[in-house]
Design an enzyme around this catalytic site. Structure first.
Site, mmCIF file in Angstrom:
data_model
loop_
_atom_site.group_PDB
_atom_site.id
_atom_site.type_symbol
_atom_site.label_atom_id
_atom_site.label_comp_id
_atom_site.label_asym_id
_atom_site.label_seq_id
_atom_site.Cartn_x
_atom_site.Cartn_y
_atom_site.Cartn_z
ATOM 1 N N GLU A 1 -3.814 1.902 -7.499
ATOM 2 C CA GLU A 1 -4.119 2.977 -6.568
ATOM 3 C C GLU A 1 -3.216 4.182 -6.841
ATOM 4 O O GLU A 1 -2.115 4.288 -6.280
ATOM 5 C CB GLU A 1 -3.876 2.494 -5.123
ATOM 6 C CG GLU A 1 -4.844 1.448 -4.646
ATOM 7 C CD GLU A 1 -5.302 1.736 -3.226
ATOM 8 O OE1 GLU A 1 -6.513 1.753 -2.997
ATOM 9 O OE2 GLU A 1 -4.455 1.985 -2.349
ATOM 10 N N HIS B 1 0.852 -1.194 0.000
ATOM 11 C CA HIS B 1 0.000 0.000 0.000
ATOM 12 C C HIS B 1 0.892 1.250 0.000
ATOM 13 O O HIS B 1 1.963 1.255 0.613
ATOM 14 C CB HIS B 1 -0.915 -0.010 1.234
ATOM 15 C CG HIS B 1 -1.976 1.051 1.162
ATOM 16 N ND1 HIS B 1 -1.723 2.365 1.481
ATOM 17 C CD2 HIS B 1 -3.276 0.992 0.775
ATOM 18 C CE1 HIS B 1 -2.830 3.061 1.289
ATOM 19 N NE2 HIS B 1 -3.787 2.259 0.858
#
Ligand code: PEP
Length: 255
Positions: free
Chosen positions: A167, A97
């Site tokens: 993302e 992430h």
């Protein structure tokens, strides 16, 4: 989790504050999910809540971790290994992430984490995405390089448990510029499948699920799904509201 269905993953990050709040949120999500036909639902929660929530174990909402450390045990202060996460009965983990990358996770470390998690039969959502979207298209090279290193020497037969989340960092969180335009997200999802095809062959590339994350909410989520390229969502803020998260799940299930 069946692979042909779409996937909606909630990432609670470092929320909520107490176990009681986490349990209430988990139960209200579980309550509302009912029997989705076309979507698998998962939430990744802070590690301290994972044991308690995994004991409740509601079969239609999978639980996951937000990070892991390669291997089993050893002198790694503060780290929690893949094997320890596995012990909790958890099925999957987010790796790479952008918030972990900002805390120092290199692509090499992400690669070690991915290999370790896949070897231990966890499903992996690996996050990739550029910080800046330049007009010359360099962001595509950036994403390609992330994928090449993150997936280096991953065994081909383990890739059935791999999912990629696109993302774009500039679209994530409360300081986001804006969500990605759906056409742009679809373009990058196709690009990700192409890069994975180049590395592992077309049969793998076309099958790998690519989900989108970055300011997804009930108003915009439907727009990403119409082309059938994007296989679901990684949802941050909106996953902390059971109403919003359930609405995203419902829309995803219906398209
Ligand atoms: C995320 O951090 O993975 C994310 C997608 O956050 P948000 O939905 O809040 O932009």
């Amino acid at each position: 989790m069946s692979k042909s269905k779409k996937l909606v993953v909630g990432n609670w990050k470092m929320n909520p504050l107490t176990y009681k709040e986490a349990e209430d949120l988990y139960l209200s999500i579980w309550d509302g999910v009912g029997k989705c036909k076309n979507v698998n639902v998962a939430i990744t929660v802070p590690l301290v809540f994972l044991r308690g929530l995994s004991l409740i174990k509601k079969s239609n909402v999978s639980l996951g971790a937000q990070d892991c450390f390669p291997g089993e045990i050893g002198p790694f202060t503060g780290a929690v290994s893949v094997r320890m996460i596995k012990e909790l009965g958890v099925q999957f983990v987010i790796i790479g992430h952008s918030e972990r990358r900002a805390m120092g996770d290199s692509d090499q470390l992400i690669n070690e984490k991915i290999k370790s998690a896949l070897l231990n039969n966890l499903k992996v959502v690996v996050c990739v995405g550029e910080s800046i979207r330049d007009e010359s298209g360099d962001y595509l090279n950036f994403i390609k390089n992330q994928l090449i290193t993150d997936l280096s020497k991953v065994k081909r037969n383990l890739l059935k448990n791999l999912m990629v989340a696109y993302e774009p960092v500039w679209a994530i969180g409360k300081d986001a510029l804006r969500p990605a335009v759906p056409e742009d997200a679809v373009e990058v999802a196709i690009f990700i499948k192409k890069v994975i095809s180049e590395i592992f062959g077309r049969a793998v590339g076309i099958k790998v699920p690519v989900i989108y994350g970055g300011s997804v909410d009930p108003k915009n989520c439907g727009n990403y799904l119409h082309d059938g390229v994007i296989n679901g969502f990684l949802v941050g803020r909106a996953s902390l509201s059971s109403e919003k998260f359930l609405e995203i799940i419902k829309i995803t299930d219906e398209i």
